[in-house]
Motif scaffolding. Structure first.
Motif, PDB file in Angstrom:
ATOM      1  N   GLU A 117       0.827  -1.217   0.000  1.00 48.67           N
ATOM      2  CA  GLU A 117       0.000   0.000   0.000  1.00 48.67           C
ATOM      3  C   GLU A 117       0.858   1.263   0.000  1.00 48.67           C
ATOM      4  O   GLU A 117       0.467   2.280  -0.567  1.00 48.67           O
ATOM      5  N   LEU A 118       2.005   1.191   0.643  1.00 48.85           N
ATOM      6  CA  LEU A 118       2.911   2.342   0.705  1.00 48.85           C
ATOM      7  C   LEU A 118       3.432   2.719  -0.681  1.00 48.85           C
ATOM      8  O   LEU A 118       3.768   3.882  -0.932  1.00 48.85           O
ATOM      9  N   LYS A 119       3.460   1.761  -1.583  1.00 50.61           N
ATOM     10  CA  LYS A 119       3.951   2.011  -2.939  1.00 50.61           C
ATOM     11  C   LYS A 119       3.178   3.148  -3.610  1.00 50.61           C
ATOM     12  O   LYS A 119       3.777   4.005  -4.260  1.00 50.61           O
ATOM     13  N   GLY A 120       1.867   3.163  -3.457  1.00 52.06           N
ATOM     14  CA  GLY A 120       1.055   4.228  -4.059  1.00 52.06           C
ATOM     15  C   GLY A 120       1.456   5.608  -3.569  1.00 52.06           C
ATOM     16  O   GLY A 120       1.541   6.557  -4.351  1.00 52.06           O
ATOM     17  N   ARG A 121       1.716   5.722  -2.284  1.00 53.63           N
ATOM     18  CA  ARG A 121       2.146   7.011  -1.727  1.00 53.63           C
ATOM     19  C   ARG A 121       3.569   7.347  -2.156  1.00 53.63           C
ATOM     20  O   ARG A 121       3.911   8.521  -2.331  1.00 53.63           O
ATOM     21  N   ALA A 122       4.401   6.332  -2.335  1.00 56.72           N
ATOM     22  CA  ALA A 122       5.800   6.555  -2.704  1.00 56.72           C
ATOM     23  C   ALA A 122       5.951   6.969  -4.165  1.00 56.72           C
ATOM     24  O   ALA A 122       6.986   7.528  -4.537  1.00 56.72           O
ATOM     25  N   GLU A 123       4.953   6.728  -4.974  1.00 54.40           N
ATOM     26  CA  GLU A 123       5.064   7.046  -6.403  1.00 54.40           C
ATOM     27  C   GLU A 123       5.254   8.535  -6.669  1.00 54.40           C
ATOM     28  O   GLU A 123       5.736   8.925  -7.718  1.00 54.40           O
ATOM     29  N   ARG A 124       4.940   9.367  -5.710  1.00 51.22           N
ATOM     30  CA  ARG A 124       5.125  10.811  -5.899  1.00 51.22           C
ATOM     31  C   ARG A 124       6.545  11.274  -5.562  1.00 51.22           C
ATOM     32  O   ARG A 124       6.942  12.377  -5.899  1.00 51.22           O
ATOM     33  N   VAL A 125       7.329  10.412  -4.915  1.00 48.86           N
ATOM     34  CA  VAL A 125       8.671  10.802  -4.472  1.00 48.86           C
ATOM     35  C   VAL A 125       9.581  11.196  -5.635  1.00 48.86           C
ATOM     36  O   VAL A 125      10.193  12.271  -5.585  1.00 48.86           O
ATOM     37  N   PRO A 126       9.716  10.399  -6.695  1.00 45.85           N
ATOM     38  CA  PRO A 126      10.638  10.808  -7.770  1.00 45.85           C
ATOM     39  C   PRO A 126      10.296  12.163  -8.389  1.00 45.85           C
ATOM     40  O   PRO A 126      11.184  12.993  -8.605  1.00 45.85           O
ATOM     41  N   GLY A 127       9.021  12.418  -8.641  1.00 46.33           N
ATOM     42  CA  GLY A 127       8.622  13.701  -9.218  1.00 46.33           C
ATOM     43  C   GLY A 127       8.879  14.862  -8.270  1.00 46.33           C
ATOM     44  O   GLY A 127       9.311  15.939  -8.693  1.00 46.33           O
ATOM     45  N   ALA A 128       8.601  14.639  -6.987  1.00 48.80           N
ATOM     46  CA  ALA A 128       8.844  15.684  -5.991  1.00 48.80           C
ATOM     47  C   ALA A 128      10.337  15.979  -5.872  1.00 48.80           C
ATOM     48  O   ALA A 128      10.734  17.140  -5.711  1.00 48.80           O
ATOM     49  N   LEU A 129      11.167  14.950  -5.990  1.00 45.97           N
ATOM     50  CA  LEU A 129      12.607  15.170  -5.935  1.00 45.97           C
ATOM     51  C   LEU A 129      13.071  15.978  -7.144  1.00 45.97           C
ATOM     52  O   LEU A 129      13.869  16.906  -7.011  1.00 45.97           O
ATOM     53  N   LEU A 130      12.554  15.642  -8.327  1.00 41.99           N
ATOM     54  CA  LEU A 130      12.906  16.416  -9.526  1.00 41.99           C
ATOM     55  C   LEU A 130      12.525  17.882  -9.342  1.00 41.99           C
ATOM     56  O   LEU A 130      13.292  18.778  -9.674  1.00 41.99           O
ATOM     57  N   ALA A 131      11.332  18.095  -8.819  1.00 44.42           N
ATOM     58  CA  ALA A 131      10.872  19.470  -8.608  1.00 44.42           C
ATOM     59  C   ALA A 131      11.779  20.205  -7.620  1.00 44.42           C
ATOM     60  O   ALA A 131      12.109  21.376  -7.827  1.00 44.42           O
ATOM     61  N   SER A 132      12.200  19.522  -6.562  1.00 40.10           N
ATOM     62  CA  SER A 132      13.019  20.194  -5.549  1.00 40.10           C
ATOM     63  C   SER A 132      14.438  20.481  -6.038  1.00 40.10           C
ATOM     64  O   SER A 132      15.074  21.416  -5.571  1.00 40.10           O
ATOM     65  N   THR A 133      14.934  19.683  -6.977  1.00 40.52           N
ATOM     66  CA  THR A 133      16.289  19.914  -7.491  1.00 40.52           C
ATOM     67  C   THR A 133      16.304  20.784  -8.735  1.00 40.52           C
ATOM     68  O   THR A 133      17.354  21.299  -9.119  1.00 40.52           O
ATOM     69  N   GLY A 134      15.152  20.908  -9.397  1.00 37.16           N
ATOM     70  CA  GLY A 134      15.099  21.678 -10.629  1.00 37.16           C
ATOM     71  C   GLY A 134      15.648  20.933 -11.831  1.00 37.16           C
ATOM     72  O   GLY A 134      15.821  21.518 -12.902  1.00 37.16           O
ATOM     73  N   LEU A 135      15.921  19.651 -11.676  1.00 39.24           N
ATOM     74  CA  LEU A 135      16.435  18.842 -12.786  1.00 39.24           C
ATOM     75  C   LEU A 135      15.282  18.329 -13.640  1.00 39.24           C
ATOM     76  O   LEU A 135      14.224  17.984 -13.111  1.00 39.24           O
ATOM     77  N   GLY A 136      15.517  18.259 -14.941  1.00 38.15           N
ATOM     78  CA  GLY A 136      14.544  17.664 -15.841  1.00 38.15           C
ATOM     79  C   GLY A 136      14.824  16.178 -16.004  1.00 38.15           C
ATOM     80  O   GLY A 136      15.906  15.699 -15.646  1.00 38.15           O
ATOM     81  N   THR A 137      13.882  15.460 -16.563  1.00 38.02           N
ATOM     82  CA  THR A 137      14.062  14.014 -16.719  1.00 38.02           C
ATOM     83  C   THR A 137      15.239  13.686 -17.635  1.00 38.02           C
ATOM     84  O   THR A 137      15.952  12.714 -17.398  1.00 38.02           O
ATOM     85  N   ALA A 138      15.457  14.485 -18.673  1.00 40.98           N
ATOM     86  CA  ALA A 138      16.591  14.238 -19.572  1.00 40.98           C
ATOM     87  C   ALA A 138      17.914  14.460 -18.841  1.00 40.98           C
ATOM     88  O   ALA A 138      18.871  13.689 -19.022  1.00 40.98           O
ATOM     89  N   GLU A 139      17.982  15.505 -18.008  1.00 44.95           N
ATOM     90  CA  GLU A 139      19.200  15.759 -17.236  1.00 44.95           C
ATOM     91  C   GLU A 139      19.476  14.621 -16.262  1.00 44.95           C
ATOM     92  O   GLU A 139      20.624  14.188 -16.108  1.00 44.95           O
ATOM     93  N   VAL A 140      18.424  14.133 -15.624  1.00 47.20           N
ATOM     94  CA  VAL A 140      18.582  13.034 -14.675  1.00 47.20           C
ATOM     95  C   VAL A 140      19.057  11.784 -15.402  1.00 47.20           C
ATOM     96  O   VAL A 140      19.968  11.090 -14.931  1.00 47.20           O
ATOM     97  N   ALA A 141      18.488  11.491 -16.554  1.00 45.52           N
ATOM     98  CA  ALA A 141      18.891  10.305 -17.322  1.00 45.52           C
ATOM     99  C   ALA A 141      20.359  10.407 -17.731  1.00 45.52           C
ATOM    100  O   ALA A 141      21.119   9.436 -17.602  1.00 45.52           O
ATOM    101  N   ARG A 142      20.780  11.566 -18.193  1.00 42.59           N
ATOM    102  CA  ARG A 142      22.178  11.762 -18.601  1.00 42.59           C
ATOM    103  C   ARG A 142      23.110  11.619 -17.411  1.00 42.59           C
ATOM    104  O   ARG A 142      24.124  10.913 -17.474  1.00 42.59           O
ATOM    105  N   LEU A 143      22.770  12.260 -16.316  1.00 39.57           N
ATOM    106  CA  LEU A 143      23.594  12.210 -15.118  1.00 39.57           C
ATOM    107  C   LEU A 143      23.691  10.777 -14.585  1.00 39.57           C
ATOM    108  O   LEU A 143      24.777  10.300 -14.224  1.00 39.57           O
ATOM    109  N   ARG A 144      22.566  10.076 -14.554  1.00 35.19           N
ATOM    110  CA  ARG A 144      22.551   8.685 -14.086  1.00 35.19           C
ATOM    111  C   ARG A 144      23.451   7.808 -14.950  1.00 35.19           C
ATOM    112  O   ARG A 144      24.239   7.016 -14.433  1.00 35.19           O
ATOM    113  N   GLU A 145      23.391   7.961 -16.275  1.00 33.37           N
ATOM    114  CA  GLU A 145      24.243   7.178 -17.169  1.00 33.37           C
ATOM    115  C   GLU A 145      25.717   7.493 -16.948  1.00 33.37           C
ATOM    116  O   GLU A 145      26.558   6.596 -16.949  1.00 33.37           O
TER     117      GLU A 145
END
Length: 165
Positions: free
Chosen positions: A111-139
């Protein structure tokens, strides 16, 4: 060092010039950005990582969980005990191999999974990183991990892994 030595040589041991320190500082900052998001879920960062693996894979052997998270058994055991005490996971011996311990989410853990699904988006918002930047940085970081420890594939095994060789 003397004044005659090139400036580049003097910068070799400056703290802010160290790759390891930049990675360390970034890791601490990102983990700190996760903290308020995970506090709302009642989780620590390592507990969140355990649950991510279990949500992705389902029931998993402790050995495989430790491998995926790059943790030793001595670290995994107390981590799993705390998650079990919170009612989020269950551990049991494998019926097929008594030496193996299996870990799975309980109902509340799922059940916690549903609430946790907002964590990645909230982290992106707090860092100001876009999904493409995160993908590049992760690679780039996975590539660095592989080059720094070439005898083992640093990427977690599973369907999201992308071969690098």
């Amino acid at each position: 060092m003397t004044d005659e030595e090139p400036a580049a040589d003097r910068s070799l041991l400056l703290l802010d010039e160290q790759l390891c320190f930049a990675l360390y500082a970034a890791q601490r900052a990102v983990t700190a950005a996760y903290r308020p998001l995970l506090d709302e879920l009642g989780l620590t960062y390592p507990q969140y990582l355990v649950l991510l693996v279990l949500w992705e894979r389902g029931e998993t052997r402790v050995k495989d969980l430790a491998s995926a998270l790059r943790l030793d058994y001595g670290t995994m055991s107390p981590l799993l005990k705390r998650l079990e005490a919170a009612g989020l996971v269950r551990r049991e011996r494998s019926a097929h191999d008594e030496r193996s311990v299996l870990v799975a989410c309980t109902g509340p853990g799922e059940e916690l999974k549903g609430r946790a699904e907002r964590v990645p988006g909230a982290l992106l918002a707090s860092t100001g990183l876009g999904t493409a930047e995160v993908a590049r940085l992760r690679e780039e970081l996975w590539g660095l991990a592989e080059r720094a420890h070439p005898t083992a594939d640093p990427r977690p095994p599973g369907p999201t892994s992308v071969p690098t060789r």
